[in-house]
Design a protein around this motif. Structure first.
Motif, PDB file in Angstrom:
ATOM      1  N   TYR A   8      18.465 -15.803 -23.351  1.00  0.00           N
ATOM      2  CA  TYR A   8      18.480 -17.177 -23.851  1.00  0.00           C
ATOM      3  C   TYR A   8      18.578 -18.204 -22.720  1.00  0.00           C
ATOM      4  CZ  TYR A   8      18.714 -15.317 -28.531  1.00  0.00           C
ATOM      5  OH  TYR A   8      18.415 -14.660 -29.697  1.00  0.00           O
ATOM      6  N   TRP A   9      19.293 -17.876 -21.652  1.00  0.00           N
ATOM      7  CA  TRP A   9      19.346 -18.772 -20.492  1.00  0.00           C
ATOM      8  C   TRP A   9      17.967 -18.888 -19.851  1.00  0.00           C
ATOM      9  CZ3 TRP A   9      22.479 -22.381 -18.733  1.00  0.00           C
ATOM     10  CH2 TRP A   9      23.800 -22.388 -19.160  1.00  0.00           C
ATOM     11  N   LEU A  10      17.257 -17.781 -19.719  1.00  0.00           N
ATOM     12  CA  LEU A  10      15.907 -17.809 -19.150  1.00  0.00           C
ATOM     13  C   LEU A  10      14.974 -18.657 -20.008  1.00  0.00           C
ATOM     14  CD1 LEU A  10      15.593 -14.063 -18.097  1.00  0.00           C
ATOM     15  CD2 LEU A  10      15.719 -16.033 -16.549  1.00  0.00           C
ATOM     16  N   ALA A  11      15.085 -18.524 -21.304  1.00  0.00           N
ATOM     17  CA  ALA A  11      14.258 -19.327 -22.204  1.00  0.00           C
ATOM     18  C   ALA A  11      14.619 -20.807 -22.082  1.00  0.00           C
ATOM     19  CB  ALA A  11      14.433 -18.848 -23.643  1.00  0.00           C
ATOM     20  N   LEU A  12      15.892 -21.102 -22.043  1.00  0.00           N
ATOM     21  CA  LEU A  12      16.346 -22.488 -21.935  1.00  0.00           C
ATOM     22  C   LEU A  12      15.844 -23.115 -20.638  1.00  0.00           C
ATOM     23  CD1 LEU A  12      17.976 -24.496 -23.546  1.00  0.00           C
ATOM     24  CD2 LEU A  12      20.030 -23.691 -22.385  1.00  0.00           C
ATOM     25  N   ASN A  13      15.771 -22.328 -19.595  1.00  0.00           N
ATOM     26  CA  ASN A  13      15.276 -22.822 -18.313  1.00  0.00           C
ATOM     27  C   ASN A  13      13.808 -23.256 -18.403  1.00  0.00           C
ATOM     28  OD1 ASN A  13      15.674 -23.252 -15.429  1.00  0.00           O
ATOM     29  ND2 ASN A  13      14.339 -21.492 -15.133  1.00  0.00           N
ATOM     30  N   ARG A  14      13.073 -22.738 -19.363  1.00  0.00           N
ATOM     31  CA  ARG A  14      11.652 -23.057 -19.521  1.00  0.00           C
ATOM     32  C   ARG A  14      11.403 -24.249 -20.457  1.00  0.00           C
ATOM     33  NH1 ARG A  14       8.025 -19.087 -17.916  1.00  0.00           N
ATOM     34  NH2 ARG A  14       9.030 -17.260 -17.027  1.00  0.00           N
ATOM     35  N   VAL A  15      12.449 -24.737 -21.089  1.00  0.00           N
ATOM     36  CA  VAL A  15      12.301 -25.872 -22.007  1.00  0.00           C
ATOM     37  C   VAL A  15      12.475 -27.166 -21.221  1.00  0.00           C
ATOM     38  CG1 VAL A  15      13.280 -27.019 -24.040  1.00  0.00           C
ATOM     39  CG2 VAL A  15      13.139 -24.524 -23.963  1.00  0.00           C
ATOM     40  N   LEU A  56      14.260 -32.455 -27.193  1.00  0.00           N
ATOM     41  CA  LEU A  56      14.731 -31.231 -26.551  1.00  0.00           C
ATOM     42  C   LEU A  56      14.930 -30.122 -27.586  1.00  0.00           C
ATOM     43  CD1 LEU A  56      15.673 -29.726 -24.037  1.00  0.00           C
ATOM     44  CD2 LEU A  56      17.887 -30.862 -24.262  1.00  0.00           C
ATOM     45  N   LEU A  57      15.494 -30.469 -28.723  1.00  0.00           N
ATOM     46  CA  LEU A  57      15.693 -29.473 -29.783  1.00  0.00           C
ATOM     47  C   LEU A  57      14.362 -28.960 -30.328  1.00  0.00           C
ATOM     48  CD1 LEU A  57      18.737 -31.053 -31.641  1.00  0.00           C
ATOM     49  CD2 LEU A  57      18.740 -28.996 -30.211  1.00  0.00           C
ATOM     50  N   GLU A  58      13.383 -29.835 -30.428  1.00  0.00           N
ATOM     51  CA  GLU A  58      12.050 -29.402 -30.875  1.00  0.00           C
ATOM     52  C   GLU A  58      11.445 -28.434 -29.853  1.00  0.00           C
ATOM     53  OE1 GLU A  58      10.259 -29.929 -33.698  1.00  0.00           O
ATOM     54  OE2 GLU A  58      11.946 -31.044 -34.565  1.00  0.00           O
ATOM     55  N   PHE A  63       9.840 -22.878 -28.804  1.00  0.00           N
ATOM     56  CA  PHE A  63       9.667 -21.968 -27.674  1.00  0.00           C
ATOM     57  C   PHE A  63       8.983 -20.686 -28.138  1.00  0.00           C
ATOM     58  CE2 PHE A  63      11.054 -18.540 -24.864  1.00  0.00           C
ATOM     59  CZ  PHE A  63      10.624 -19.050 -23.649  1.00  0.00           C
ATOM     60  N   ASP A  64       7.926 -20.305 -27.423  1.00  0.00           N
ATOM     61  CA  ASP A  64       7.186 -19.100 -27.820  1.00  0.00           C
ATOM     62  C   ASP A  64       6.945 -18.143 -26.649  1.00  0.00           C
ATOM     63  OD1 ASP A  64       5.311 -20.509 -26.381  1.00  0.00           O
ATOM     64  OD2 ASP A  64       3.775 -20.474 -27.925  1.00  0.00           O
ATOM     65  N   ASP A 100      20.940 -33.470 -10.828  1.00  0.00           N
ATOM     66  CA  ASP A 100      20.028 -32.651 -11.634  1.00  0.00           C
ATOM     67  C   ASP A 100      20.041 -31.205 -11.122  1.00  0.00           C
ATOM     68  OD1 ASP A 100      18.163 -32.016 -13.564  1.00  0.00           O
ATOM     69  OD2 ASP A 100      16.457 -32.802 -12.431  1.00  0.00           O
ATOM     70  N   PRO A 101      21.145 -30.489 -11.350  1.00  0.00           N
ATOM     71  CA  PRO A 101      21.244 -29.123 -10.836  1.00  0.00           C
ATOM     72  C   PRO A 101      20.339 -28.162 -11.616  1.00  0.00           C
ATOM     73  CG  PRO A 101      23.103 -29.591 -12.247  1.00  0.00           C
ATOM     74  CD  PRO A 101      22.332 -30.871 -12.125  1.00  0.00           C
ATOM     75  N   PRO A 102      19.921 -27.084 -10.956  1.00  0.00           N
ATOM     76  CA  PRO A 102      19.130 -26.090 -11.676  1.00  0.00           C
ATOM     77  C   PRO A 102      19.983 -25.373 -12.725  1.00  0.00           C
ATOM     78  CG  PRO A 102      19.606 -25.334  -9.454  1.00  0.00           C
ATOM     79  CD  PRO A 102      20.121 -26.731  -9.551  1.00  0.00           C
ATOM     80  N   CYS A 103      19.339 -24.986 -13.776  1.00  0.00           N
ATOM     81  CA  CYS A 103      19.988 -24.276 -14.885  1.00  0.00           C
ATOM     82  C   CYS A 103      20.453 -22.886 -14.450  1.00  0.00           C
ATOM     83  CB  CYS A 103      18.982 -24.193 -16.017  1.00  0.00           C
ATOM     84  SG  CYS A 103      19.476 -23.318 -17.469  1.00  0.00           S
ATOM     85  N   LEU A 104      19.661 -22.284 -13.557  1.00  0.00           N
ATOM     86  CA  LEU A 104      19.995 -20.950 -13.078  1.00  0.00           C
ATOM     87  C   LEU A 104      19.454 -20.731 -11.687  1.00  0.00           C
ATOM     88  CD1 LEU A 104      17.078 -19.374 -13.701  1.00  0.00           C
ATOM     89  CD2 LEU A 104      18.072 -19.294 -15.963  1.00  0.00           C
TER      90      LEU A 104
END
Length: 107
Positions: A8-15, A56-58, A63-64, A100-104
């Motif tokens: 889920y963190w990896l996916a969130l990083n792509r949004v 952001l929620l959309e 996310f696919d 603006d730090p990176p998510c991961l």
């Protein structure tokens, strides 16, 4: 970190649109990335209280890229790559302080 959580963190990083205030809510354990992906529509009001905009929620809801995430996880396993998320104790404190730090981080 558990593989399911990392997914889920990896996916969130792509949004697009994830910023520091939202990551701080995730790091503070008020929310989890899994909460966002599973309840983005049902709990939108709650998420907005933590700064998650409708756009952001959309993006989260639409996310696919789960197939690509599975490929990344397999590559990490094969190559010995680790990921440090914004919520992790190992995430550098000074990096956490920038605007603006990176998510991961990949290590």
């Amino acid at each position: 970190m558990e593989r399911e959580t990392l997914k889920y963190w990896l996916a969130l990083n792509r949004v697009k649109g994830l910023k520091k205030p939202q990551m701080e809510a995730l790091a503070g354990k008020a929310l989890s990335p899994e909460d966002l992906f599973k309840g983005w529509k049902r709990e939108a009001r709650r998420f907005r209280e933590y700064g998650f905009t409708g756009e952001l929620l959309e993006g989260i809801g639409g996310f696919d890229g789960w197939g690509r995430i599975a490929e990344e996880l397999a590559l990490f396993d094969k190559s010995g790559i680790s990921v440090v998320t914004y919520e992790a104790a190992a995430y550098p404190g000074l990096l956490r302080e920038i605007d603006d730090p990176p998510c991961l981080l990949y290590v």
